[in-house]
Scaffold this motif. Structure first.
Motif, mmCIF file in Angstrom:
data_model
loop_
_atom_site.group_PDB
_atom_site.id
_atom_site.type_symbol
_atom_site.label_atom_id
_atom_site.label_comp_id
_atom_site.label_asym_id
_atom_site.label_seq_id
_atom_site.Cartn_x
_atom_site.Cartn_y
_atom_site.Cartn_z
ATOM 1 N N SER A 92 0.863 -1.171 0.000
ATOM 2 C CA SER A 92 0.000 0.000 0.000
ATOM 3 C C SER A 92 0.903 1.225 0.000
ATOM 4 O O SER A 92 2.116 1.113 0.180
ATOM 5 C CB SER A 92 -0.948 0.006 1.208
ATOM 6 N N VAL A 94 1.585 5.007 1.723
ATOM 7 C CA VAL A 94 1.328 5.845 2.892
ATOM 8 C C VAL A 94 1.875 7.239 2.598
ATOM 9 O O VAL A 94 3.001 7.372 2.122
ATOM 10 C CB VAL A 94 2.000 5.270 4.162
ATOM 11 N N ASN A 111 -3.570 6.429 3.481
ATOM 12 C CA ASN A 111 -3.040 5.084 3.246
ATOM 13 C C ASN A 111 -3.910 4.470 2.145
ATOM 14 O O ASN A 111 -5.054 4.096 2.387
ATOM 15 C CB ASN A 111 -3.102 4.280 4.543
ATOM 16 N N TRP A 114 -3.968 0.012 -1.982
ATOM 17 C CA TRP A 114 -3.841 -1.299 -1.356
ATOM 18 C C TRP A 114 -3.925 -2.407 -2.398
ATOM 19 O O TRP A 114 -4.768 -2.364 -3.290
ATOM 20 C CB TRP A 114 -4.969 -1.506 -0.344
ATOM 21 N N SER A 120 -3.830 -6.950 5.776
ATOM 22 C CA SER A 120 -3.546 -5.975 6.834
ATOM 23 C C SER A 120 -4.470 -4.769 6.823
ATOM 24 O O SER A 120 -4.385 -3.908 7.701
ATOM 25 C CB SER A 120 -2.095 -5.495 6.719
ATOM 26 N N ASN A 123 -6.606 -4.245 10.058
ATOM 27 C CA ASN A 123 -5.759 -3.856 11.197
ATOM 28 C C ASN A 123 -5.322 -2.406 11.063
ATOM 29 O O ASN A 123 -5.320 -1.653 12.037
ATOM 30 C CB ASN A 123 -4.524 -4.746 11.291
ATOM 31 N N ALA A 124 -4.935 -2.024 9.855
ATOM 32 C CA ALA A 124 -4.461 -0.658 9.632
ATOM 33 C C ALA A 124 -5.557 0.354 9.942
ATOM 34 O O ALA A 124 -5.293 1.415 10.515
ATOM 35 C CB ALA A 124 -3.981 -0.492 8.192
ATOM 36 N N GLU A 125 -6.768 0.017 9.586
ATOM 37 C CA GLU A 125 -7.906 0.910 9.805
ATOM 38 C C GLU A 125 -7.991 1.353 11.264
ATOM 39 O O GLU A 125 -8.263 2.510 11.568
ATOM 40 C CB GLU A 125 -9.180 0.171 9.400
ATOM 41 N N ASN A 127 -5.337 0.592 13.716
ATOM 42 C CA ASN A 127 -4.016 0.926 14.255
ATOM 43 C C ASN A 127 -3.578 2.342 13.924
ATOM 44 O O ASN A 127 -2.862 2.969 14.711
ATOM 45 C CB ASN A 127 -2.968 -0.076 13.780
ATOM 46 N N TRP A 128 -3.980 2.874 12.763
ATOM 47 C CA TRP A 128 -3.602 4.244 12.435
ATOM 48 C C TRP A 128 -4.140 5.221 13.475
ATOM 49 O O TRP A 128 -3.469 6.183 13.824
ATOM 50 C CB TRP A 128 -4.062 4.644 11.035
#
Length: 149
Positions: A92, A94, A111, A114, A120, A123-125, A127-128
């Motif tokens: 992806s 960034v 971000n 993709w 991932s 999770n990124a959604e 964790n960011w």
């Protein structure tokens, strides 16, 4: 697929930039990982820290796309090899953008680009938000958030 976040931080672009690209800044806000890079567009970077492969686990790696101090940092990223066997196929983009707004700074994170069915993404959604909250807290108070890990 695109994740986009905008956050206003009570700090100058230079402070936020330092947090995004310095060893100490990244260690504080990116889960004890440090960024390893020359920051030259076209060259490699990696976020390295404690994880599945010990203290030097590569969590993310990729290629720097843009590096404009105090304004823009962009890269193509892949998950580290200990996360997915097909890590090199997964990617992806960034992009961090900094913009002075009055006495504070607007931090925009995008971000996008993709790989289809990237494992991932979900999770990124989430964790960011944690990383961005940590950046804001660190710049404004000098402390980091305790996520209970």
């Amino acid at each position: 697929m695109e994740l986009k976040y905008e956050m206003y931080i009570d700090g100058q672009p230079e402070q936020i930039w330092e947090t995004l690209v310095s060893l100490e800044g990244t260690r504080q806000v990116f889960y004890d990982c440090v960024i390893q890079s020359s920051f030259v567009p076209g060259e490699a970077f990696a976020y390295v820290g404690p994880g599945n492969d010990g203290d030097d686990t590569v969590h993310l790696y990729g290629t720097v796309l843009a590096f404009e101090p105090n304004r823009k940092f962009s890269y193509i990223e892949h998950p580290g090899q200990s996360y997915h066997a097909n890590h090199a196929e997964l990617q992806s983009r960034v992009t961090f953008l900094l913009e002075k707004v009055g006495g504070c700074t607007k931090l925009t994170l995008v971000n996008d680009e993709w790989t289809e069915n990237h494992p991932s993404f979900s999770n990124a959604e989430h964790n960011w938000w944690m990383i961005l909250s940590n950046i804001k807290t660190y710049v404004e108070t000098g402390k980091t958030l305790d996520f209970g890990w």
